[in-house]
Motif scaffolding. Structure first.
Motif, PDB file in Angstrom:
ATOM      1  N   GLY A  87       0.801  -1.217   0.000  1.00  0.00           N
ATOM      2  CA  GLY A  87       0.000   0.000   0.000  1.00  0.00           C
ATOM      3  C   GLY A  87       0.830   1.260   0.000  1.00  0.00           C
ATOM      4  N   GLY A  88       2.152   1.115  -0.112  1.00  0.00           N
ATOM      5  CA  GLY A  88       3.007   2.290  -0.153  1.00  0.00           C
ATOM      6  C   GLY A  88       2.823   3.104  -1.414  1.00  0.00           C
ATOM      7  N   VAL A  89       2.450   2.426  -2.511  1.00  0.00           N
ATOM      8  CA  VAL A  89       2.073   3.114  -3.745  1.00  0.00           C
ATOM      9  C   VAL A  89       0.822   2.448  -4.295  1.00  0.00           C
ATOM     10  CG1 VAL A  89       4.430   3.809  -4.330  1.00  0.00           C
ATOM     11  CG2 VAL A  89       3.504   1.668  -5.267  1.00  0.00           C
ATOM     12  N   ASP A  90       0.083   3.197  -5.096  1.00  0.00           N
ATOM     13  CA  ASP A  90      -1.091   2.651  -5.789  1.00  0.00           C
ATOM     14  C   ASP A  90      -0.737   2.223  -7.208  1.00  0.00           C
ATOM     15  OD1 ASP A  90      -2.845   3.367  -3.597  1.00  0.00           O
ATOM     16  OD2 ASP A  90      -2.670   5.441  -4.293  1.00  0.00           O
ATOM     17  N   PHE A  91       0.294   2.839  -7.787  1.00  0.00           N
ATOM     18  CA  PHE A  91       0.750   2.541  -9.139  1.00  0.00           C
ATOM     19  C   PHE A  91       2.248   2.255  -9.077  1.00  0.00           C
ATOM     20  CE2 PHE A  91      -3.070   4.946  -9.575  1.00  0.00           C
ATOM     21  CZ  PHE A  91      -3.698   4.465 -10.717  1.00  0.00           C
ATOM     22  N   GLY A  92       2.639   1.050  -9.511  1.00  0.00           N
ATOM     23  CA  GLY A  92       4.036   0.652  -9.438  1.00  0.00           C
ATOM     24  C   GLY A  92       4.646   0.423 -10.802  1.00  0.00           C
ATOM     25  N   SER A  93       5.855   0.957 -11.020  1.00  0.00           N
ATOM     26  CA  SER A  93       6.581   0.802 -12.281  1.00  0.00           C
ATOM     27  C   SER A  93       7.584  -0.339 -12.141  1.00  0.00           C
ATOM     28  CB  SER A  93       7.342   2.093 -12.629  1.00  0.00           C
ATOM     29  OG  SER A  93       6.478   3.203 -12.647  1.00  0.00           O
ATOM     30  N   THR A  94       7.423  -1.375 -12.957  1.00  0.00           N
ATOM     31  CA  THR A  94       8.304  -2.528 -12.860  1.00  0.00           C
ATOM     32  C   THR A  94       8.592  -3.095 -14.242  1.00  0.00           C
ATOM     33  OG1 THR A  94       6.646  -4.318 -12.806  1.00  0.00           O
ATOM     34  CG2 THR A  94       7.051  -3.144 -10.742  1.00  0.00           C
ATOM     35  N   ALA A  95       9.495  -4.053 -14.271  1.00  0.00           N
ATOM     36  CA  ALA A  95       9.648  -4.865 -15.463  1.00  0.00           C
ATOM     37  C   ALA A  95       8.478  -5.846 -15.536  1.00  0.00           C
ATOM     38  CB  ALA A  95      10.967  -5.626 -15.409  1.00  0.00           C
ATOM     39  N   GLY A  96       8.065  -6.169 -16.752  1.00  0.00           N
ATOM     40  CA  GLY A  96       6.910  -7.031 -16.925  1.00  0.00           C
ATOM     41  C   GLY A  96       7.084  -8.405 -16.312  1.00  0.00           C
ATOM     42  N   LEU A  97       8.267  -8.994 -16.467  1.00  0.00           N
ATOM     43  CA  LEU A  97       8.483 -10.337 -15.942  1.00  0.00           C
ATOM     44  C   LEU A  97       8.499 -10.345 -14.415  1.00  0.00           C
ATOM     45  CD1 LEU A  97       8.791 -13.170 -16.965  1.00  0.00           C
ATOM     46  CD2 LEU A  97      11.266 -12.831 -17.086  1.00  0.00           C
ATOM     47  N   ALA A  98       8.978  -9.277 -13.821  1.00  0.00           N
ATOM     48  CA  ALA A  98       8.932  -9.174 -12.357  1.00  0.00           C
ATOM     49  C   ALA A  98       7.485  -9.115 -11.874  1.00  0.00           C
ATOM     50  CB  ALA A  98       9.696  -7.934 -11.894  1.00  0.00           C
ATOM     51  N   ALA A  99       6.624  -8.447 -12.636  1.00  0.00           N
ATOM     52  CA  ALA A  99       5.202  -8.402 -12.286  1.00  0.00           C
ATOM     53  C   ALA A  99       4.575  -9.790 -12.380  1.00  0.00           C
ATOM     54  CB  ALA A  99       4.473  -7.414 -13.194  1.00  0.00           C
ATOM     55  N   VAL A 100       4.959 -10.557 -13.399  1.00  0.00           N
ATOM     56  CA  VAL A 100       4.473 -11.932 -13.528  1.00  0.00           C
ATOM     57  C   VAL A 100       4.878 -12.746 -12.311  1.00  0.00           C
ATOM     58  CG1 VAL A 100       4.661 -14.085 -14.844  1.00  0.00           C
ATOM     59  CG2 VAL A 100       4.478 -11.912 -16.051  1.00  0.00           C
ATOM     60  N   LEU A 101       6.141 -12.644 -11.933  1.00  0.00           N
ATOM     61  CA  LEU A 101       6.650 -13.398 -10.790  1.00  0.00           C
ATOM     62  C   LEU A 101       5.890 -13.031  -9.518  1.00  0.00           C
ATOM     63  CD1 LEU A 101       8.751 -15.367  -9.707  1.00  0.00           C
ATOM     64  CD2 LEU A 101      10.337 -13.451  -9.492  1.00  0.00           C
ATOM     65  N   SER A 102       5.615 -11.749  -9.342  1.00  0.00           N
ATOM     66  CA  SER A 102       4.886 -11.300  -8.158  1.00  0.00           C
ATOM     67  C   SER A 102       3.467 -11.858  -8.134  1.00  0.00           C
ATOM     68  CB  SER A 102       4.856  -9.767  -8.126  1.00  0.00           C
ATOM     69  OG  SER A 102       4.190  -9.303  -6.973  1.00  0.00           O
ATOM     70  N   ARG A 103       2.792 -11.796  -9.270  1.00  0.00           N
ATOM     71  CA  ARG A 103       1.426 -12.317  -9.349  1.00  0.00           C
ATOM     72  C   ARG A 103       1.419 -13.832  -9.144  1.00  0.00           C
ATOM     73  NH1 ARG A 103      -4.212 -10.593 -10.739  1.00  0.00           N
ATOM     74  NH2 ARG A 103      -5.210 -12.614 -10.680  1.00  0.00           N
ATOM     75  N   ALA A 104       2.373 -14.517  -9.736  1.00  0.00           N
ATOM     76  CA  ALA A 104       2.434 -15.969  -9.608  1.00  0.00           C
ATOM     77  C   ALA A 104       2.626 -16.400  -8.159  1.00  0.00           C
ATOM     78  CB  ALA A 104       3.578 -16.516 -10.454  1.00  0.00           C
ATOM     79  N   ASN A 105       3.255 -15.556  -7.384  1.00  0.00           N
ATOM     80  CA  ASN A 105       3.506 -15.889  -5.977  1.00  0.00           C
ATOM     81  C   ASN A 105       2.484 -15.275  -5.027  1.00  0.00           C
ATOM     82  OD1 ASN A 105       5.758 -17.644  -6.213  1.00  0.00           O
ATOM     83  ND2 ASN A 105       7.062 -15.903  -6.677  1.00  0.00           N
ATOM     84  N   GLY A 106       1.332 -14.900  -5.588  1.00  0.00           N
ATOM     85  CA  GLY A 106       0.203 -14.554  -4.734  1.00  0.00           C
ATOM     86  C   GLY A 106      -0.176 -13.099  -4.637  1.00  0.00           C
ATOM     87  N   ARG A 307       5.501 -21.224  -7.056  1.00  0.00           N
ATOM     88  CA  ARG A 307       5.060 -22.403  -6.311  1.00  0.00           C
ATOM     89  C   ARG A 307       4.785 -23.575  -7.247  1.00  0.00           C
ATOM     90  NH1 ARG A 307       0.607 -19.129  -2.860  1.00  0.00           N
ATOM     91  NH2 ARG A 307       0.406 -18.221  -4.933  1.00  0.00           N
ATOM     92  N   ARG A 308       5.056 -24.760  -6.767  1.00  0.00           N
ATOM     93  CA  ARG A 308       4.874 -25.963  -7.578  1.00  0.00           C
ATOM     94  C   ARG A 308       3.426 -26.064  -8.074  1.00  0.00           C
ATOM     95  NH1 ARG A 308       7.079 -31.422  -5.028  1.00  0.00           N
ATOM     96  NH2 ARG A 308       8.967 -30.157  -5.258  1.00  0.00           N
ATOM     97  N   GLY A 309       3.279 -26.387  -9.335  1.00  0.00           N
ATOM     98  CA  GLY A 309       1.946 -26.531  -9.913  1.00  0.00           C
ATOM     99  C   GLY A 309       1.369 -25.251 -10.481  1.00  0.00           C
ATOM    100  N   THR A 310       2.092 -24.125 -10.362  1.00  0.00           N
ATOM    101  CA  THR A 310       1.590 -22.853 -10.877  1.00  0.00           C
ATOM    102  C   THR A 310       1.545 -22.874 -12.405  1.00  0.00           C
ATOM    103  OG1 THR A 310       2.485 -21.618  -8.999  1.00  0.00           O
ATOM    104  CG2 THR A 310       1.984 -20.362 -10.982  1.00  0.00           C
ATOM    105  N   ASP A 311       0.410 -22.494 -12.960  1.00  0.00           N
ATOM    106  CA  ASP A 311       0.257 -22.352 -14.412  1.00  0.00           C
ATOM    107  C   ASP A 311       0.651 -20.921 -14.769  1.00  0.00           C
ATOM    108  OD1 ASP A 311      -0.518 -22.063 -17.050  1.00  0.00           O
ATOM    109  OD2 ASP A 311      -2.458 -23.061 -16.798  1.00  0.00           O
ATOM    110  N   VAL A 312       1.915 -20.724 -15.138  1.00  0.00           N
ATOM    111  CA  VAL A 312       2.416 -19.374 -15.357  1.00  0.00           C
ATOM    112  C   VAL A 312       1.744 -18.727 -16.564  1.00  0.00           C
ATOM    113  CG1 VAL A 312       4.459 -17.947 -15.686  1.00  0.00           C
ATOM    114  CG2 VAL A 312       4.606 -19.988 -14.277  1.00  0.00           C
ATOM    115  N   ASN A 313       1.400 -19.502 -17.577  1.00  0.00           N
ATOM    116  CA  ASN A 313       0.692 -18.928 -18.727  1.00  0.00           C
ATOM    117  C   ASN A 313      -0.637 -18.332 -18.299  1.00  0.00           C
ATOM    118  OD1 ASN A 313       2.685 -19.514 -20.590  1.00  0.00           O
ATOM    119  ND2 ASN A 313       1.789 -21.472 -21.203  1.00  0.00           N
TER     120      ASN A 313
END
Length: 332
Positions: A87-106, A307-313
């Motif tokens: 909650g420190g920011v509402d809009f975050g600037s990142t690399a796309g793959l880092a965003a994928v990794l973050s979403r994949a991990n919850g 996490r094991r079993g994550t469907d990254v696509n």
């Protein structure tokens, strides 16, 4: 609707429906229209349009005096995602793959905008290094910021020559510290990130060992799902301001380089080298970006970064949200 419901004898169901209709009429439109009292955005040297937006105050003008705009500096994608998820920011600037990794991990985030397509990452060595090939990195120390594009770029690059993270010693340092470690000789290679990468090339003679544009994911702007549901109009406002900054950046490359130089404290020629490697032409999230991120999905699985079993696509499909961009992104 309320008058029709109340026309007959008001039974329990009728009264319930009337209450619901009245509540929706009073609450839902206000929720959709309201802006938060404060909008928090990050800015970063690796995201030039964020610097433009911060410099000229266009978002502040757009949202008006009732909404405070707060800017938070991000050193890298990992920091930006930490701020976004806390909650420190509402809009975050990142690399796309880092965003994928973050979403994949919850982390329940949505990518709503493509800030740029940079070639901001490469593997570099010192100017006098004997290392000539990726294979030469076996057993060597490589500085990289865990969870960022340079870190994932390193893993993907090593994989192309049959190496993995166990064949090297990954030293987890923030980008600036990684540069310093390389130039002092404390590590053998560094997964650099512009503008620090450009600075190390020009100022210390650091040499690019390996580059691959296809392994550089896009610079993206993401929000949490909660924020997207609660403040869709705020997203429209922010993306419209980003669009203004993107148009200005494309029309004023010399001035953009000056802003980047002034904000980062790096020489103008460093800023120009970074911007030579940055493409601002396509801001609309879509199939191109989904395909690029899916191409990187196997490394996240093989290196057990998810996490094991994550469907990254499936994660990529859930992450990319084109709806907001379609409403505000300027026609090409």
């Amino acid at each position: 609707m309320r008058n029709l419901l109340l026309a007959g004898k008001p039974g329990p169901l009728t009264r319930l429906l009337a209450f619901a209709a009245t509540t929706f009429a009073l609450v839902a439109p206000a929720q959709a229209a309201d802006l938060p009292k404060e909008l928090k955005l990050d800015y970063a040297y690796y995201s030039p349009t964020s610097l433009v937006l911060k410099r000229f105050g266009w978002l502040e003008e757009s949202v008006g005096k009732d909404t405070k705009v707060t800017w938070v500096f991000s050193q890298g994608s990992n920091r930006s995602l930490e701020y976004l998820n806390s909650g420190g920011v509402d809009f975050g600037s990142t690399a796309g793959l880092a965003a994928v990794l973050s979403r994949a991990n919850g982390s329940p985030i949505k990518t709503v905008y493509i800030a740029s397509r940079p070639e901001w990452t490469a593997l570099v060595v010192g100017k006098d290094s004997p290392i000539k090939t990726l294979e030469d990195l076996k057993g060597k120390k490589i500085a990289a910021t865990k969870g960022t594009d340079p870190f994932l770029f390193t893993l993907r690059s090593l994989e192309t020559v049959g190496l993995d993270k166990n064949d090297v010693e990954l030293v987890h340092l923030q980008h600036a510290d990684g540069r310093a470690a390389l130039e002092k000789g404390d590590v053998d290679a560094w997964a650099g990130l512009d503008p620090l990468l450009a600075a190390s090339q020009l100022q210390a003679g650091s040499r690019i060992l390996h580059r691959n544009l296809d392994f550089n994911s896009y610079g993206v702007v993401s929000v949490t799902e909660k924020f997207a549901k609660q403040y869709p109009q705020a997203i429209d406002k922010v993306l419209a301001a980003y669009e203004k900054a993107r148009a200005w950046a494309r029309e004023n490359p010399e001035e953009l380089a000056q802003i980047l130089s002034q904000e980062s404290g790096l020489p103008l020629e460093v800023a120009k080298l970074q911007l030579e490697r940055t493409d601002f032409s396509n801001a609309q999230p879509g199939a191109e970006h989904i395909a690029a991120l899916k191409a990187a999905a196997p490394i996240l699985v093989s290196e057990q970064l998810v996490r094991r079993g994550t469907d990254v696509n499936a994660v990529v499909e859930q992450l990319i949200e084109p709806a907001f961009g379609k409403q505000v992104i300027a026609s090409k």
